[in-house]
Design an enzyme around this catalytic site. Structure first.
Site, PDB file in Angstrom:
ATOM      1  N   LYS A 193       6.974  -1.076 -13.154  1.00  0.00           N
ATOM      2  CA  LYS A 193       8.294  -1.645 -12.885  1.00  0.00           C
ATOM      3  C   LYS A 193       8.628  -2.724 -13.902  1.00  0.00           C
ATOM      4  O   LYS A 193       7.776  -3.544 -14.258  1.00  0.00           O
ATOM      5  CB  LYS A 193       8.339  -2.236 -11.481  1.00  0.00           C
ATOM      6  CG  LYS A 193       9.655  -2.935 -11.144  1.00  0.00           C
ATOM      7  CD  LYS A 193       9.788  -3.197  -9.670  1.00  0.00           C
ATOM      8  CE  LYS A 193       8.810  -4.222  -9.147  1.00  0.00           C
ATOM      9  NZ  LYS A 193       8.985  -4.437  -7.686  1.00  0.00           N
TER      10      LYS A 193
ATOM     11  N   ASP B  36      -5.599  -5.450  -5.974  1.00  0.00           N
ATOM     12  CA  ASP B  36      -4.637  -6.503  -5.664  1.00  0.00           C
ATOM     13  C   ASP B  36      -5.347  -7.846  -5.552  1.00  0.00           C
ATOM     14  O   ASP B  36      -6.540  -7.901  -5.232  1.00  0.00           O
ATOM     15  CB  ASP B  36      -3.894  -6.208  -4.365  1.00  0.00           C
ATOM     16  CG  ASP B  36      -2.538  -6.898  -4.311  1.00  0.00           C
ATOM     17  OD1 ASP B  36      -1.524  -6.236  -4.605  1.00  0.00           O
ATOM     18  OD2 ASP B  36      -2.495  -8.104  -4.011  1.00  0.00           O
TER      19      ASP B  36
ATOM     20  N   ASP C 264       3.659  -1.509  -9.448  1.00  0.00           N
ATOM     21  CA  ASP C 264       4.942  -1.930  -8.873  1.00  0.00           C
ATOM     22  C   ASP C 264       4.962  -3.453  -8.758  1.00  0.00           C
ATOM     23  O   ASP C 264       5.672  -4.021  -7.938  1.00  0.00           O
ATOM     24  CB  ASP C 264       5.131  -1.285  -7.495  1.00  0.00           C
ATOM     25  CG  ASP C 264       6.551  -1.442  -6.957  1.00  0.00           C
ATOM     26  OD1 ASP C 264       7.497  -1.480  -7.766  1.00  0.00           O
ATOM     27  OD2 ASP C 264       6.711  -1.543  -5.731  1.00  0.00           O
TER      28      ASP C 264
ATOM     29  N   GLY D  10       0.762  -1.237   0.000  1.00  0.00           N
ATOM     30  CA  GLY D  10       0.000   0.000   0.000  1.00  0.00           C
ATOM     31  C   GLY D  10       0.792   1.287   0.000  1.00  0.00           C
ATOM     32  O   GLY D  10       0.211   2.369   0.038  1.00  0.00           O
TER      33      GLY D  10
ATOM     34  N   ASP E 255      -8.465  -9.668  -9.625  1.00  0.00           N
ATOM     35  CA  ASP E 255      -7.438 -10.021 -10.604  1.00  0.00           C
ATOM     36  C   ASP E 255      -7.664  -9.137 -11.823  1.00  0.00           C
ATOM     37  O   ASP E 255      -8.691  -9.257 -12.497  1.00  0.00           O
ATOM     38  CB  ASP E 255      -7.552 -11.500 -10.978  1.00  0.00           C
ATOM     39  CG  ASP E 255      -6.411 -11.973 -11.864  1.00  0.00           C
ATOM     40  OD1 ASP E 255      -5.721 -11.119 -12.470  1.00  0.00           O
ATOM     41  OD2 ASP E 255      -6.215 -13.203 -11.969  1.00  0.00           O
TER      42      ASP E 255
ATOM     43  N   TRP F 201       2.506   2.811  -2.378  1.00  0.00           N
ATOM     44  CA  TRP F 201       2.246   3.675  -3.529  1.00  0.00           C
ATOM     45  C   TRP F 201       0.898   4.374  -3.383  1.00  0.00           C
ATOM     46  O   TRP F 201       0.750   5.536  -3.737  1.00  0.00           O
ATOM     47  CB  TRP F 201       2.320   2.872  -4.826  1.00  0.00           C
ATOM     48  CG  TRP F 201       3.718   2.650  -5.317  1.00  0.00           C
ATOM     49  CD1 TRP F 201       4.850   2.542  -4.561  1.00  0.00           C
ATOM     50  CD2 TRP F 201       4.138   2.522  -6.674  1.00  0.00           C
ATOM     51  NE1 TRP F 201       5.944   2.340  -5.362  1.00  0.00           N
ATOM     52  CE2 TRP F 201       5.541   2.318  -6.659  1.00  0.00           C
ATOM     53  CE3 TRP F 201       3.476   2.531  -7.891  1.00  0.00           C
ATOM     54  CZ2 TRP F 201       6.280   2.148  -7.826  1.00  0.00           C
ATOM     55  CZ3 TRP F 201       4.210   2.356  -9.066  1.00  0.00           C
ATOM     56  CH2 TRP F 201       5.600   2.174  -9.034  1.00  0.00           C
TER      57      TRP F 201
END
EC number: 2.1.1.166
Length: 233
Positions: free
Chosen positions: A188, A108, A148, A80, A124, A82
């Site tokens: 990322k 998530d 990320d 959490g 998802d 970010w």
């Protein structure tokens, strides 16, 4: 007064961790690195859930995409950090009365502890209809989609590289569906040679695409971040 020649008082002393019985040397090294990491210490002091918060802070300092009033989607948001940064930057709590109020949506697979100012959903993002649900929750399209995420490590560098590139591409395709024109995508990746196709894909959809390694990203890590701005729609 005697001169301090030891260096103590001039800098923080490094913490050394002894290898306990039953603990692997690699675990001891990881623990020692954590205890001596200035970003870990800052995260604890400033109330962030992890040092990764400073990566998005540093990226935003450079590219200024988390602006007051922005609607943000954080994919793979656990734990959490970010989301915490986004809440402050987009004024999701309305703490700055002279600025527009933004929204932060965290997505998530696992359950995430509530974050003040953020709306968290267990989902998802690869599921059919995930894009429509995200737009419904946001009340429209997003200004920023950020990720990320990292796939579970296999221990094989090239395999891990290919997995995270595939995950990043999947996140990018979701971003194409939920981003407002002019929006930003941040994700990322791990360096390893397969980034070229991802770059080509993003350059078709965004006016500018950059690869960045923020200072908070460890120097011995192959991670970097792609920042794509100016979504063409």
């Amino acid at each position: 007064m005697a001169k301090n020649t030891s260096g103590r008082g001039q800098r923080d002393l490094k913490v050394k961790v002894k290898t306990a019985r039953g603990r692997k040397l690699s675990s001891t090294r990881w623990l020692q690195r954590q205890l001596n990491d200035p970003y870990v210490k800052r995260a604890q002091a400033e109330g962030y859930r992890g040092r990764a918060a400073f990566k998005i802070l540093e990226l935003d300092e450079k590219y200024r995409f988390l602006v007051p009033g922005a609607r943000v989607v954080d994919l793979g948001c656990a734990p959490g950090g970010w989301c915490q940064v986004a809440v402050k930057r987009v004024n999701a709590l309305g703490e700055r009365s002279d600025k527009r109020v933004g929204r932060v949506l965290g997505i998530d697979l696992q359950e995430v502890e509530p974050i003040a100012g953020a709306e968290i959903h267990q989902l998802d993002f690869l599921d059919d209809g995930a894009d429509d649900r995200i737009k419904e929750w946001l009340g429209g399209k997003a200004d920023v989609v950020m990720s990320d995420m990292a796939a579970s490590s296999s221990g094989h560098k090239q395999t891990d590289h290919m997995r995270i590139i595939a995950l990043c591409e999947a996140a990018a395709y979701l971003a194409f569906d939920v981003l407002e024109e002019g929006g930003t995508f941040v994700a990322k990746v791990l360096a390893g040679g397969a980034e070229g196709d991802l770059q080509k894909l993003l350059k078709q959809k965004f006016t500018k695409v950059a690869n960045v390694k923020p200072p908070a990203s460890r120097s011995d890590s192959s991670e970097k971040f792609v920042v794509a701005t100016g979504f063409r729609g």
